[in-house]
Scaffold this motif. Structure first.
Motif, PDB file in Angstrom:
ATOM      1  N   ASP A   1       2.166  -0.862  -7.186  1.00 30.62           N
ATOM      2  CA  ASP A   1       2.397  -2.226  -7.453  1.00 30.62           C
ATOM      3  C   ASP A   1       3.362  -3.146  -6.296  1.00 30.62           C
ATOM      4  O   ASP A   1       3.270  -4.301  -6.178  1.00 30.62           O
TER       5      ASP A   1
ATOM      6  N   GLY B   1       1.727  -6.752  -4.886  1.00 34.19           N
ATOM      7  CA  GLY B   1       2.490  -7.738  -4.913  1.00 34.19           C
ATOM      8  C   GLY B   1       2.904  -8.450  -3.592  1.00 34.19           C
ATOM      9  O   GLY B   1       2.401  -9.479  -3.636  1.00 34.19           O
TER      10      GLY B   1
ATOM     11  N   ASP C   1      -0.919  -9.973  -2.920  1.00 26.37           N
ATOM     12  CA  ASP C   1      -0.954 -11.061  -3.846  1.00 26.37           C
ATOM     13  C   ASP C   1      -0.127 -12.276  -3.268  1.00 26.37           C
ATOM     14  O   ASP C   1      -0.635 -13.489  -3.189  1.00 26.37           O
ATOM     15  N   ARG C   2       1.038 -12.152  -2.744  1.00 25.86           N
ATOM     16  CA  ARG C   2       1.843 -13.032  -2.499  1.00 25.86           C
ATOM     17  C   ARG C   2       1.736 -13.757  -1.228  1.00 25.86           C
ATOM     18  O   ARG C   2       1.796 -14.915  -0.914  1.00 25.86           O
TER      19      ARG C   2
END
Length: 139
Positions: free
Chosen positions: A35, A39, A42-43
């Motif tokens: 995760d 993250g 994705d960011r």
């Protein structure tokens, strides 16, 4: 080093990255899980840079920029591939990213006990600032 590819990590790379960090990186982080890396990707899909040679992961660096500071994390090179210019190639790629984004100074997180890394960063033109300390709080 024409056989070295520097590219951005993708979501499909996460498991390999986590295995690589367990073998090649010093220390662990609360975000060293699927995760956490997902993250990051994705960011900021261009922040996590991978050095790949012959289809195998040889090194990583996270080149994070928040619009204010350039931060380098997780510079790691596989133990069998050290002293071959991979860290330098990753730092060059990170610095080019920072310059393109308008960055003006890079901060690097380097463990105190990792003296081998101190030499790598110094060779790249970085210097230690002893008047700062990192303060953290896990959420």
């Amino acid at each position: 080093m024409t056989d070295l590819e520097i590219r951005h990590a993708t979501l499909s790379d996460i498991d390999a990255i986590l295995r690589f960090w367990r073998e090649a990186a010093e220390g662990t982080s609360i975000t060293d899980d699927h995760d956490g890396v997902a993250g990051l990707i994705d960011r900021d899909p261009e922040a996590l840079l991978l050095a790949v040679r012959d289809g195998k992961l040889a090194g990583t660096v996270i080149a994070g920029y928040d619009g204010w500071r350039c931060s380098a994390y997780r510079l790691a090179v596989h133990p069998d591939a050290r002293r071959q210019g991979i860290a330098r190639a990753l730092l060059d790629a990170a610095e080019q990213r920072f310059l393109a984004l308008g960055g003006r100074r890079v901060d690097a997180m380097v463990l105190e006990v990792n003296t081998q890394a101190h030499h790598t960063w110094a060779a790249g033109g970085y210097h230690r600032e002893d008047h700062w300390r990192r303060w953290v709080k896990s959420l």
